[in-house]
Structure formats: C-alpha cells, structure tokens
Enzyme design. Structure first.
Site, PDB file in Angstrom:
ATOM      1  N   GLY A  11       0.834  -1.199   0.000  1.00  0.00           N
ATOM      2  CA  GLY A  11       0.000   0.000   0.000  1.00  0.00           C
ATOM      3  C   GLY A  11       0.865   1.242   0.000  1.00  0.00           C
ATOM      4  N   CYS A  12       0.357   2.301   0.582  1.00  0.00           N
ATOM      5  CA  CYS A  12       1.051   3.586   0.611  1.00  0.00           C
ATOM      6  C   CYS A  12       2.457   3.438   1.178  1.00  0.00           C
ATOM      7  CB  CYS A  12       0.252   4.572   1.457  1.00  0.00           C
ATOM      8  SG  CYS A  12       1.128   6.101   1.790  1.00  0.00           S
TER       9      CYS A  12
END
Length: 176
Positions: A11-12
């Site tokens: 993810g981020c």
C-alpha cells in the site's frame, strides 16, 4: 552474515516505510516504485495506475538480527494481504500488495510464510509473490514522510494507528 534486500509493496509507501523503520536489524528503508513497464516513473505517473508499478519499499536488513521470515510476518501484519487493489483509504493498482523476491531462497521462505499465515485470514491472500525486476526510488519529498509530517491528517489518521498496532503486536522485533 551479509545484508539482504527485501522489496515489499504494502500500500502507501509512507505507511510501509514508517512501519519498517521501527524494526531492529533494519539498516535502511527506501520508498519507491517496483515492477512496472515505464522507466523512471514519477509519482504522478504511478498514480494514474497505468505504469504497472506498485508503491513499495526496499528494506536493507541484517538477517542475523532480523530473519527474512520474521520480516515477512511483520509485513503481513502491517498491510491487508486479502485486498487486491486497496489498502485502507488508498485505492488503485499502485497499492496492490506484493513481495518481490530477490533470490530463490527468498521465494521459498515467502511461500512458507504465506502458507503458515493463510489460515489466519477470512479470505484468500491476495498479496502476490513476484520476481524482482526493477525498483525506482521515490522523489525526495516522499522519504521519511511520516517523520517529517506527523501532524498531517493522513499521518495522524492512517499511519499512526497502524504503527501503534505494530508496536503492540511485535515488541520483540522493535528497536529499543
């Protein structure tokens, strides 16, 4: 024991970078873009979802202090391995989780950890196991984002709770 590199997309990369910086045995964490078919992509290009890259981190670590299997168990705890193109509020193929293995040994260990952890999740693991091909470091303004902007809304609402959960669950792996 020589250092190793792990390339992980969870993810981020602001979240993933901050999470891995907590671990003993981690020597460096670099956010960037893994996989993909566009050379030297920019953040803006990756955000279109058309470059094939994932937001990722390269973790340089000492396997004598932090075995690769433990690093992966931690990785599974700090991202949602059952979600294909979404991690929390972040949606798109660039947030798709993956382990990019650098050797056959890393692949073997990753397969074993995934088999070990699969029964713990209500849905199948969507985190992909892929051979490492390319990694491009992110632009400088992304590096140490959480450390430099702890009061930013995303940091307070998304990253800080994830780090607190990791601190509680993995005390034995954390830096003193």
């Amino acid at each position: 024991m020589p250092e190793e590199i792990a390339t992980l997309a969870g993810g981020c990369f602001w979240c993933t970078e901050a999470a891995f910086k907590l671990l003993r045995g981690v020597l460096e964490v670099v956010p960037g873009y893994a996989g993909g078919h566009v050379p030297h992509p920019t953040y803006e290009e990756v955000c279109t979802g058309t470059t094939g890259h994932r937001e990722a981190v390269q973790v340089r670590f000492d396997p004598g202090v932090l075995p690769y299997a433990d690093l992966l168990r931690y990785f599974f705890a700090v991202h949602d391995p059952t979600s294909e193109d979404r991690q929390g509020p972040d949606v798109g193929p660039q947030y798709s989780p993956a382990i990019f293995y650098h050797s056959e040994e890393q692949k073997r260990v990753a397969e074993a950890v995934m088999r070990e952890l699969a029964p713990l999740y209500p849905k199948p693991i969507a985190t992909k196991l892929l051979p490492f091909t390319t990694f491009y470091p992110a632009e400088a303004y992304h590096r140490d984002y959480f450390a430099r902007h702890p009061e930013a809304p995303y940091c307070r609402l998304v990253i800080a709770p994830k780090l607190e959960k990791a601190r509680k669950a993995f005390k034995s792996l954390l830096r003193p």
